[in-house]
Every structure is written in C-alpha cells, then in structure tokens.
Design a protein around this motif. Structure first.
Motif, PDB file in Angstrom:
ATOM      1  N   LEU A 166      15.430  40.643  19.002  1.00 16.52           N
ATOM      2  CA  LEU A 166      16.716  40.347  18.394  1.00 16.52           C
ATOM      3  C   LEU A 166      17.154  41.475  17.467  1.00 16.52           C
ATOM      4  CD1 LEU A 166      19.016  38.284  17.974  1.00 16.52           C
ATOM      5  CD2 LEU A 166      17.665  37.339  16.090  1.00 16.52           C
ATOM      6  N   VAL A 167      18.312  42.043  17.743  1.00 20.36           N
ATOM      7  CA  VAL A 167      18.928  43.037  16.862  1.00 20.36           C
ATOM      8  C   VAL A 167      19.690  42.270  15.785  1.00 20.36           C
ATOM      9  CG1 VAL A 167      20.621  44.909  16.718  1.00 20.36           C
ATOM     10  CG2 VAL A 167      19.124  44.728  18.726  1.00 20.36           C
ATOM     11  N   PRO A 168      19.374  42.473  14.513  1.00 23.64           N
ATOM     12  CA  PRO A 168      20.000  41.663  13.466  1.00 23.64           C
ATOM     13  C   PRO A 168      21.395  42.151  13.082  1.00 23.64           C
ATOM     14  CG  PRO A 168      18.400  43.136  12.492  1.00 23.64           C
ATOM     15  CD  PRO A 168      18.313  43.341  13.977  1.00 23.64           C
ATOM     16  N   ALA A 169      22.226  42.360  14.077  1.00 21.27           N
ATOM     17  CA  ALA A 169      23.606  42.790  13.847  1.00 21.27           C
ATOM     18  C   ALA A 169      24.396  42.647  15.139  1.00 21.27           C
ATOM     19  CB  ALA A 169      23.648  44.238  13.372  1.00 21.27           C
ATOM     20  N   PHE A 170      25.686  42.372  14.992  1.00 25.09           N
ATOM     21  CA  PHE A 170      26.591  42.441  16.141  1.00 25.09           C
ATOM     22  C   PHE A 170      27.966  42.840  15.626  1.00 25.09           C
ATOM     23  CE2 PHE A 170      26.593  37.850  14.961  1.00 25.09           C
ATOM     24  CZ  PHE A 170      27.941  37.649  14.698  1.00 25.09           C
ATOM     25  N   TYR A 171      28.844  43.217  16.554  1.00 30.86           N
ATOM     26  CA  TYR A 171      30.175  43.677  16.161  1.00 30.86           C
ATOM     27  C   TYR A 171      31.232  42.879  16.902  1.00 30.86           C
ATOM     28  CZ  TYR A 171      32.995  46.915  13.551  1.00 30.86           C
ATOM     29  OH  TYR A 171      33.840  47.451  12.597  1.00 30.86           O
ATOM     30  N   ILE A 172      32.293  42.504  16.172  1.00 29.66           N
ATOM     31  CA  ILE A 172      33.445  41.856  16.776  1.00 29.66           C
ATOM     32  C   ILE A 172      34.531  42.918  16.901  1.00 29.66           C
ATOM     33  CG2 ILE A 172      35.138  40.004  16.590  1.00 29.66           C
ATOM     34  CD1 ILE A 172      33.134  38.499  14.836  1.00 29.66           C
ATOM     35  N   ARG A 173      34.974  43.154  18.118  1.00 30.76           N
ATOM     36  CA  ARG A 173      35.867  44.280  18.400  1.00 30.76           C
ATOM     37  C   ARG A 173      37.147  44.242  17.554  1.00 30.76           C
ATOM     38  NH1 ARG A 173      35.020  46.499  23.173  1.00 30.76           N
ATOM     39  NH2 ARG A 173      34.634  44.453  24.118  1.00 30.76           N
ATOM     40  N   GLY A 174      37.437  45.378  16.932  1.00 25.00           N
ATOM     41  CA  GLY A 174      38.629  45.491  16.120  1.00 25.00           C
ATOM     42  C   GLY A 174      38.593  44.654  14.854  1.00 25.00           C
ATOM     43  N   HIS A 175      37.446  44.116  14.535  1.00 27.70           N
ATOM     44  CA  HIS A 175      37.318  43.174  13.422  1.00 27.70           C
ATOM     45  C   HIS A 175      36.277  43.656  12.424  1.00 27.70           C
ATOM     46  CE1 HIS A 175      36.694  38.675  12.144  1.00 27.70           C
ATOM     47  NE2 HIS A 175      36.609  39.510  11.133  1.00 27.70           N
ATOM     48  N   GLY A 176      34.997  43.518  12.764  1.00 25.85           N
ATOM     49  CA  GLY A 176      34.010  43.944  11.798  1.00 25.85           C
ATOM     50  C   GLY A 176      32.580  43.656  12.217  1.00 25.85           C
ATOM     51  N   LEU A 177      31.679  44.033  11.320  1.00 32.87           N
ATOM     52  CA  LEU A 177      30.231  43.953  11.540  1.00 32.87           C
ATOM     53  C   LEU A 177      29.637  42.712  10.893  1.00 32.87           C
ATOM     54  CD1 LEU A 177      27.446  45.493  12.238  1.00 32.87           C
ATOM     55  CD2 LEU A 177      27.567  46.278   9.857  1.00 32.87           C
ATOM     56  N   TYR A 178      28.716  42.064  11.597  1.00 34.92           N
ATOM     57  CA  TYR A 178      27.838  41.049  11.026  1.00 34.92           C
ATOM     58  C   TYR A 178      26.426  41.606  11.045  1.00 34.92           C
ATOM     59  CZ  TYR A 178      31.018  37.120  10.542  1.00 34.92           C
ATOM     60  OH  TYR A 178      32.019  36.295  10.108  1.00 34.92           O
ATOM     61  N   ALA A 179      25.757  41.577   9.895  1.00 31.44           N
ATOM     62  CA  ALA A 179      24.374  42.048   9.823  1.00 31.44           C
ATOM     63  C   ALA A 179      23.601  41.130   8.887  1.00 31.44           C
ATOM     64  CB  ALA A 179      24.320  43.485   9.321  1.00 31.44           C
ATOM     65  N   TRP A 180      22.311  41.017   9.114  1.00 28.80           N
ATOM     66  CA  TRP A 180      21.516  40.070   8.327  1.00 28.80           C
ATOM     67  C   TRP A 180      20.087  40.550   8.180  1.00 28.80           C
ATOM     68  CZ3 TRP A 180      23.424  39.208  13.206  1.00 28.80           C
ATOM     69  CH2 TRP A 180      22.520  38.941  14.244  1.00 28.80           C
ATOM     70  N   GLY A 181      19.340  39.830   7.347  1.00 31.21           N
ATOM     71  CA  GLY A 181      17.939  40.150   7.121  1.00 31.21           C
ATOM     72  C   GLY A 181      17.243  38.998   6.440  1.00 31.21           C
ATOM     73  N   PRO A 182      15.927  39.093   6.263  1.00 33.56           N
ATOM     74  CA  PRO A 182      15.175  38.006   5.632  1.00 33.56           C
ATOM     75  C   PRO A 182      15.489  37.842   4.151  1.00 33.56           C
ATOM     76  CG  PRO A 182      13.760  39.889   6.064  1.00 33.56           C
ATOM     77  CD  PRO A 182      15.053  40.170   6.742  1.00 33.56           C
ATOM     78  N   THR A 183      15.978  38.904   3.528  1.00 31.62           N
ATOM     79  CA  THR A 183      16.374  38.871   2.123  1.00 31.62           C
ATOM     80  C   THR A 183      17.755  39.495   2.005  1.00 31.62           C
ATOM     81  OG1 THR A 183      15.473  41.055   1.618  1.00 31.62           O
ATOM     82  CG2 THR A 183      13.955  39.171   1.412  1.00 31.62           C
ATOM     83  N   LEU A 184      18.375  39.314   0.851  1.00 28.34           N
ATOM     84  CA  LEU A 184      19.680  39.927   0.631  1.00 28.34           C
ATOM     85  C   LEU A 184      19.562  41.450   0.629  1.00 28.34           C
ATOM     86  CD1 LEU A 184      22.671  39.677   0.086  1.00 28.34           C
ATOM     87  CD2 LEU A 184      22.147  39.457  -2.350  1.00 28.34           C
ATOM     88  N   ASP A 185      18.511  41.969   0.019  1.00 32.52           N
ATOM     89  CA  ASP A 185      18.314  43.422   0.020  1.00 32.52           C
ATOM     90  C   ASP A 185      18.210  43.951   1.448  1.00 32.52           C
ATOM     91  OD1 ASP A 185      18.409  43.592  -2.715  1.00 32.52           O
ATOM     92  OD2 ASP A 185      16.233  43.749  -2.992  1.00 32.52           O
ATOM     93  N   ALA A 186      17.468  43.234   2.297  1.00 31.62           N
ATOM     94  CA  ALA A 186      17.307  43.669   3.688  1.00 31.62           C
ATOM     95  C   ALA A 186      18.632  43.594   4.435  1.00 31.62           C
ATOM     96  CB  ALA A 186      16.255  42.812   4.386  1.00 31.62           C
ATOM     97  N   ALA A 187      19.406  42.539   4.178  1.00 32.49           N
ATOM     98  CA  ALA A 187      20.710  42.413   4.831  1.00 32.49           C
ATOM     99  C   ALA A 187      21.649  43.538   4.399  1.00 32.49           C
ATOM    100  CB  ALA A 187      21.326  41.055   4.501  1.00 32.49           C
ATOM    101  N   GLU A 188      21.627  43.867   3.114  1.00 33.27           N
ATOM    102  CA  GLU A 188      22.490  44.938   2.621  1.00 33.27           C
ATOM    103  C   GLU A 188      22.073  46.284   3.198  1.00 33.27           C
ATOM    104  OE1 GLU A 188      24.470  46.488  -1.581  1.00 33.27           O
ATOM    105  OE2 GLU A 188      23.040  44.837  -1.593  1.00 33.27           O
TER     106      GLU A 188
END
Length: 212
Positions: A166-188
């Motif tokens: 699982l890649v912890p990110a995906f993109y919605i075209r012309g919109h924006g990025l979703y990214a995540w992680g086990p912690t807020l620091d990791a997500a950032e």
C-alpha cells in the motif's frame, strides 16, 4: 490493531500547528485541504468544513465516527468519507493530510487519461515504506475528481486494496494530494515528500515539452 494518536497532548492543537506549517509552504490555499487524526477510541478528529487551514484552532475541529457520522455538532469537511476510507483500508494510518499544490494540480491535469503518477529514480522515494534506494519506482494512484464523495470513495477502495504494498498517498486529478502515516509527523513527512516529488516530475515534464 489500528494506529491511533493518543500520545498527542492535544490532537486539535497539533493538527492546527501542522496546518500553519503546510499553509506557509503554499499547500493550503484559501480554505482548501482537510486534516484528521484517529483517536484512541477509534473516532476521527477532523477539520470542519470551510475553515482556513492556516488559521485553525480547536473550535474548527470535530469528531466523527469511523463511518463519517458526526459525533459533535456541526458539519465536518466535505471530504470526510475519504479520510474514513483511508482509516478503513490501512490499519496503520493514524493521521491523514490533504493538500493542494500548483505543481501537483497541474501535473495531474497534464496526465489526462492516466490512472497513476509514476515517480522513478529520485532519492526521496525512500520516504515510501519498503523503498531503500533511489533505484526504484513508485506510482501514486490517480483518479478523476468528483463532488460525489460516496462514489469517489467507492472508486478508490478497490484501487487501494489491490496494491501489493500500500502506497500511503493518492492524487485526485486537478484537485489535490491525500497522504497519511501512523503518526502526524509521518503523515506530514509523506506530504512534504510527495509534494516535492510531484514538483520534480512536473518540472521534468515541462523540459520534455509537456504530457498532453
């Protein structure tokens, strides 16, 4: 067991500070974006609809259930169901950040008709789980934008579940990025890394004369 962020002394305050950092990097224009954290009881703390992400405070967050049903009074982000989807498909997810950059938005539009953004041979690919060298390629899932969140979540679910790793990110075209992680620091860190890689890919595409 699902990841949570119970160690945060004040999840709303920590998410608000992340919002200010992301806004300062140009990743949260106007009221765009939304942020969330999975709490110890399994509920989700998420930004309310319409809040400017560079000026968040505790009053601009609310709790929802795992299915997106509001627990606190008010209206959560219009994209709450996408956060719920991520927490459902990735037990390791403890925080989710949704950002908007010029480079990522334009790059995703230039890749019209494609279902992924391929990123290859960049040193920063090592931000992704399981990647230990720049001699690698990672593809971010890319889907068309929609205002129908249940339909968009239904479209994304099998795409995410079908990934071997699982890649912890995906993109919605012309919109924006979703990214995540086990912690807020990791997500950032994942957001910063992905946005940097997307900017590099867009610059390379421009040098090649564009992708359309």
């Amino acid at each position: 067991m699902p990841a949570t962020v119970p160690d945060l002394p004040d999840p709303a305050d920590v998410l608000a500070k992340a919002g200010r950092r992301l806004d300062a990097r140009g990743l949260a224009p106007a009221t765009a974006g939304n942020y969330s954290a999975r709490l110890a009881d399994g509920t989700i703390l998420i930004t309310r609809s319409g809040a400017h992400k560079g000026r968040l405070d505790a009053a601009q967050f609310m709790r929802v259930a795992a299915d997106g049903t509001a627990i606190d009074a008010g209206r959560s982000s219009a994209e709450t169901l996408l956060h719920c989807l991520i927490y459902a498909v990735d037990p390791a997810a403890g925080a989710v950040l949704h950002t908007h950059s010029v480079a990522g938005t334009v790059l995703s539009r230039a890749l019209a008709g494609r279902d992924g953004i391929a990123l290859a041979e960049y040193e920063l690919l090592k931000i992704f789980p399981g990647v230990a060298t720049h001699e690698a390629s990672v593809t971010l899932p890319l889907v068309d934008n929609s205002q129908d969140m249940p339909a968009l979540a239904a479209l994304l679910r099998p795409i995410l579940l079908a990934q071997e790793r699982l890649v912890p990110a995906f993109y919605i075209r012309g919109h924006g990025l979703y990214a995540w992680g086990p912690t807020l620091d990791a997500a950032e860190a994942m957001v910063e890394g992905c946005e940097f890689l997307l900017a590099c890919a867009w610059e390379e595409m421009k040098l090649r004369g564009g992708g359309r």
